[in-house]
Design a protein around this motif. Structure first.
Motif, PDB file in Angstrom:
ATOM      1  N   VAL A  86      -1.764  -9.572  10.937  1.00 14.37           N
ATOM      2  CA  VAL A  86      -2.846  -9.773   9.972  1.00 14.37           C
ATOM      3  C   VAL A  86      -3.467  -8.417   9.632  1.00 14.37           C
ATOM      4  O   VAL A  86      -3.780  -7.631  10.530  1.00 14.37           O
ATOM      5  N   LEU A  87      -3.613  -8.156   8.344  1.00 15.87           N
ATOM      6  CA  LEU A  87      -4.240  -6.911   7.901  1.00 15.87           C
ATOM      7  C   LEU A  87      -5.215  -7.216   6.778  1.00 15.87           C
ATOM      8  O   LEU A  87      -5.056  -8.204   6.063  1.00 15.87           O
ATOM      9  N   SER A  88      -6.208  -6.354   6.605  1.00 16.00           N
ATOM     10  CA  SER A  88      -7.090  -6.555   5.451  1.00 16.00           C
ATOM     11  C   SER A  88      -6.339  -6.071   4.219  1.00 16.00           C
ATOM     12  O   SER A  88      -5.650  -5.062   4.246  1.00 16.00           O
ATOM     13  N   GLY A  89      -6.490  -6.819   3.141  1.00 15.80           N
ATOM     14  CA  GLY A  89      -5.616  -6.649   1.977  1.00 15.80           C
ATOM     15  C   GLY A  89      -6.037  -5.589   1.001  1.00 15.80           C
ATOM     16  O   GLY A  89      -6.140  -5.852  -0.197  1.00 15.80           O
ATOM     17  N   GLY A  90      -6.310  -4.422   1.458  1.00 15.11           N
ATOM     18  CA  GLY A  90      -6.543  -3.340   0.525  1.00 15.11           C
ATOM     19  C   GLY A  90      -8.005  -3.070   0.244  1.00 15.11           C
ATOM     20  O   GLY A  90      -8.846  -3.949   0.301  1.00 15.11           O
ATOM     21  N   HIS A  91      -8.284  -1.841  -0.067  1.00 15.83           N
ATOM     22  CA  HIS A  91      -9.640  -1.423  -0.406  1.00 15.83           C
ATOM     23  C   HIS A  91      -9.824  -1.519  -1.909  1.00 15.83           C
ATOM     24  O   HIS A  91      -8.874  -1.615  -2.662  1.00 15.83           O
ATOM     25  N   PRO A  94     -13.589   3.004  -6.593  1.00 12.98           N
ATOM     26  CA  PRO A  94     -14.923   2.931  -7.223  1.00 12.98           C
ATOM     27  C   PRO A  94     -14.958   2.028  -8.447  1.00 12.98           C
ATOM     28  O   PRO A  94     -15.929   1.306  -8.663  1.00 12.98           O
ATOM     29  N   LEU A  95     -13.890   2.041  -9.262  1.00  9.64           N
ATOM     30  CA  LEU A  95     -13.957   1.195 -10.458  1.00  9.64           C
ATOM     31  C   LEU A  95     -13.255  -0.143 -10.280  1.00  9.64           C
ATOM     32  O   LEU A  95     -13.022  -0.870 -11.232  1.00  9.64           O
ATOM     33  N   GLY A  96     -12.917  -0.480  -9.048  1.00  4.90           N
ATOM     34  CA  GLY A  96     -12.493  -1.847  -8.760  1.00  4.90           C
ATOM     35  C   GLY A  96     -11.007  -2.084  -8.589  1.00  4.90           C
ATOM     36  O   GLY A  96     -10.572  -3.225  -8.432  1.00  4.90           O
ATOM     37  N   LYS A  97     -10.207  -1.009  -8.610  1.00  6.39           N
ATOM     38  CA  LYS A  97      -8.771  -1.208  -8.410  1.00  6.39           C
ATOM     39  C   LYS A  97      -8.484  -1.497  -6.945  1.00  6.39           C
ATOM     40  O   LYS A  97      -9.077  -0.895  -6.055  1.00  6.39           O
ATOM     41  N   ILE A  98      -7.546  -2.394  -6.732  1.00  2.00           N
ATOM     42  CA  ILE A  98      -7.120  -2.663  -5.361  1.00  2.00           C
ATOM     43  C   ILE A  98      -6.181  -1.546  -4.929  1.00  2.00           C
ATOM     44  O   ILE A  98      -5.251  -1.201  -5.651  1.00  2.00           O
ATOM     45  N   THR A 116      -0.003 -11.567   7.029  1.00  2.18           N
ATOM     46  CA  THR A 116      -1.085 -12.162   6.238  1.00  2.18           C
ATOM     47  C   THR A 116      -2.045 -11.061   5.808  1.00  2.18           C
ATOM     48  O   THR A 116      -2.455 -10.229   6.619  1.00  2.18           O
ATOM     49  N   LEU A 117      -2.360 -11.037   4.518  1.00  8.40           N
ATOM     50  CA  LEU A 117      -3.368 -10.104   4.021  1.00  8.40           C
ATOM     51  C   LEU A 117      -4.644 -10.879   3.794  1.00  8.40           C
ATOM     52  O   LEU A 117      -4.638 -11.920   3.145  1.00  8.40           O
ATOM     53  N   ILE A 118      -5.741 -10.354   4.302  1.00 10.12           N
ATOM     54  CA  ILE A 118      -7.037 -11.005   4.089  1.00 10.12           C
ATOM     55  C   ILE A 118      -7.817 -10.208   3.061  1.00 10.12           C
ATOM     56  O   ILE A 118      -8.010  -9.012   3.200  1.00 10.12           O
TER      57      ILE A 118
END
Lengths: 119, 177
Positions: A86-91, A94-98, A116-118
């Motif tokens: 399980v990993l967090s699915g990306g940051h 600043p302008l909202g891009k994953i 699994t990406l959260i």
């Protein structure tokens, strides 16, 4: 299920860990937290993780990944028979891009374990 | 993120307002976004083709688009819009990161792509950024989006990172003088 959760100390990762533990409390999943860092301060991240687990009163084992966290995550998940990474699915930029970091990319491309990406 | 920036500044950008004729002969006005543009921009993004999304933006529902535009159109960001016959057809945003640099993104409506509008919009936005005293601009672009990478390179962006799915590119502006 046995889950291994990669946590790099980012806000997203801590939120993901919280989601994992509150869910695991209901399902009875066994959770291992694999701590890594992008800037050599694994000890700080480990400290933050242990505090959060303590505050949540959740029993999980914690390990630290010093070198090549992506490779180690894939390897440990496979050799130790974890059911899921399980990993967090990306940051968010600043302008909202994953933005998916290199650890996440490596794990997605190379793991034989389900990921699994959260978000 | 620790972005690297080229040592040499890129010059020759003119800020808004500007007018030009695109490759299809359409008269395009480029100007700064005002608060009056918000509804028209919401409409532009509602109409946006989902296949042209980049790394999750623009969002797909109107509610999410409004929330996202709140961030993008915040006071400390810079926004430039390309207008044709009274409605926005392209939008460049520059949003500050935590390190004093600005992240850039551009969206152009499908019917207006491939007519050099993107290049002109980005160049005009960089002119505005230079006028505002901004020196460091970066962006990310998906690796497989070679037309976009070529466009940014032509403008003067250099590839500074490719540790992940996205390429990172950055550009240094000359201090305004």
């Amino acid at each position: 299920m046995r889950l291994i959760v990669g946590v790099d100390g980012s806000e997203d990762a801590m939120t993901a860990l919280e989601a994992v533990t509150s869910r695991a409390r209901e399902t009875g999943d066994e959770v291992t937290v694999a701590v890594y860092s992008h800037n050599d301060s694994t000890a700080d991240v480990e400290h933050t993780v242990r505090e959060q687990l303590l505050a949540a009163d959740f029993d999980a084992s914690v390990m630290t990944l010093e070198d090549d966290p992506a490779g180690q995550l894939v390897d440990i998940a496979e050799t130790e028979g974890y059911d899921r990474i399980v990993l967090s699915g990306g940051h968010r930029s600043p302008l909202g891009k994953i933005q998916l970091d290199s650890v996440l990319e490596f794990v997605l491309l190379n793991a034989h374990t389900t990921v699994t990406l959260i978000r | 993120m620790t972005t690297q920036f080229p040592d040499e500044p890129v010059t020759g950008f003119s800020g808004p307002p500007r007018e030009f004729t695109d490759a299809e002969g359409r008269e395009i006005t480029v100007r700064e976004v005002t608060s009056n543009d918000t509804e028209a921009l919401v409409q532009m993004y509602v109409e946006f083709d989902p296949t042209d999304r980049a790394q999750g933006i623009p969002p797909s529902t109107e509610t999410a688009i409004r929330k996202w535009l709140d961030v993008v159109l915040s006071e400390d960001a810079l926004n430039v819009v390309g207008v044709h016959e009274g409605r926005p057809v392209g939008h460049v945003m520059l949003v500050p990161d935590r390190h004093g640099a600005y992240e850039l993104a551009i969206f152009v409506l499908q019917a207006y792509q491939g007519a050099h509008i993107g290049t002109e919009l980005v160049r005009t936005a960089l002119g505005l950024a230079q006028r505002e005293g901004i020196e460091c601009v970066w962006l990310t672009v998906e690796r497989w989006n070679t037309p976009a990478v070529a466009l940014y390179q032509k403008i003067g962006f250099e590839r500074t990172g490719d540790a992940s799915f996205e390429l990172e590119m950055s550009l240094r502006l000359a201090p305004d003088g």
